[in-house]
Design a protein around this motif. Structure first.
Motif, PDB file in Angstrom:
ATOM      1  N   ASP A   1       0.818  -1.222   0.000  1.00 48.35           N
ATOM      2  CA  ASP A   1       0.000   0.000   0.000  1.00 48.35           C
ATOM      3  C   ASP A   1       0.846   1.265   0.000  1.00 48.35           C
ATOM      4  N   GLU A   2       1.905   1.300   0.803  1.00 43.28           N
ATOM      5  CA  GLU A   2       2.737   2.507   0.856  1.00 43.28           C
ATOM      6  C   GLU A   2       3.444   2.741  -0.476  1.00 43.28           C
ATOM      7  N   LEU A   3       3.950   1.676  -1.075  1.00 41.70           N
ATOM      8  CA  LEU A   3       4.592   1.804  -2.383  1.00 41.70           C
ATOM      9  C   LEU A   3       3.594   2.272  -3.429  1.00 41.70           C
ATOM     10  N   ALA A   4       2.417   1.678  -3.437  1.00 42.79           N
ATOM     11  CA  ALA A   4       1.398   2.066  -4.422  1.00 42.79           C
ATOM     12  C   ALA A   4       1.036   3.535  -4.281  1.00 42.79           C
ATOM     13  N   ALA A   5       0.895   4.006  -3.048  1.00 46.01           N
ATOM     14  CA  ALA A   5       0.563   5.418  -2.827  1.00 46.01           C
ATOM     15  C   ALA A   5       1.684   6.328  -3.316  1.00 46.01           C
ATOM     16  N   ALA A   6       2.943   5.908  -3.105  1.00 44.10           N
ATOM     17  CA  ALA A   6       4.078   6.701  -3.589  1.00 44.10           C
ATOM     18  C   ALA A   6       4.086   6.747  -5.119  1.00 44.10           C
TER      19      ALA A   6
END
Length: 227
Positions: free
Chosen positions: A117-122
């Protein structure tokens, strides 16, 4: 000072194709990342490799402009360049900051295989910057380049963007461009490649890109969210 009038000038039509590829690939990545089950180390590696490739292509495209294009326009395009080049440089710095955030999250995702999720948001933040920047570049920079940059100089810029790749990766990049705009655009990554590579890649690029998209998105013709 403008280039000599008798020199062929840059054909800038391939750049919107490259932008479309970058914007499309970036736009598809968050869904692919979020679709990986936490703990699936093998699947993380497959998707992470594609994230890294797209981010590298974006960085090379922009770094080539920083090193090669902005100095030419500044020297030759006068007030028009003075109005737009600083904006382009500032946007490149912002994009590089967003790309660096993606790279940091990507390294963590590779090592932990936890939720993406954090990577996707970045990636989504990077995509917003890239799409906005590419639209402005096409509106303001490409017309200036067509009037002030020679074809030979433009070929050098393309060569910088796509240099340093092995045959397999060149075939994949060529396939990405062909997917959007056909064989003419697909020649762009082959600038400076050995003749044997230039002859081989037209026969393998379609399969290379179809294979990659199936491995990442489960289909050879992925659609952007909402597409």
């Amino acid at each position: 000072m403008n280039p000599a009038a008798d020199r062929p000038m840059a054909d800038v039509r391939d750049v919107p194709v490259l932008h479309t590829v970058l914007d499309r690939e970036l736009g598809l990545l968050p869904q692919a990342v979020r679709g990986v089950r936490p703990g699936d180390v093998r699947r993380v590696a497959v998707v992470a490799d594609h994230v890294a490739l797209v981010c590298s292509l974006l960085q090379r495209h922009h770094r080539g402009q920083d090193l090669l294009l902005w100095p030419l326009l500044t020297a030759r395009a006068g007030h028009a360049a003075a109005a737009v080049v600083p904006v382009m440089r500032e946007q490149h710095r912002a994009i590089e900051g967003a790309r660096s955030e993606v790279v940091r999250n990507l390294a963590d995702w590779r090592s932990t295989a936890r939720s993406g999720d954090e990577l996707a948001a970045a990636i989504e933040r990077l995509t917003l910057w890239a799409v906005r920047h590419h639209a402005l570049e096409e509106k303001e920079v490409l017309p200036l380049s067509a009037r002030n940059v020679t074809a030979a100089e433009w070929a050098g810029l393309a060569g910088y963007t796509f240099t340093g790749h092995d045959t397999k990766t060149l075939a994949l990049l060529s396939g990405m461009l062909a997917y959007e705009a056909g064989p003419r655009a697909a020649r762009r990554p082959l600038t400076g490649a050995p003749r044997s590579v230039r002859l081989l890649i037209p026969f393998i690029r379609r399969g290379a890109y179809a294979s990659r998209t199936r491995s990442i998105h489960g289909t050879a013709r992925p659609l952007l969210p909402g597409g």
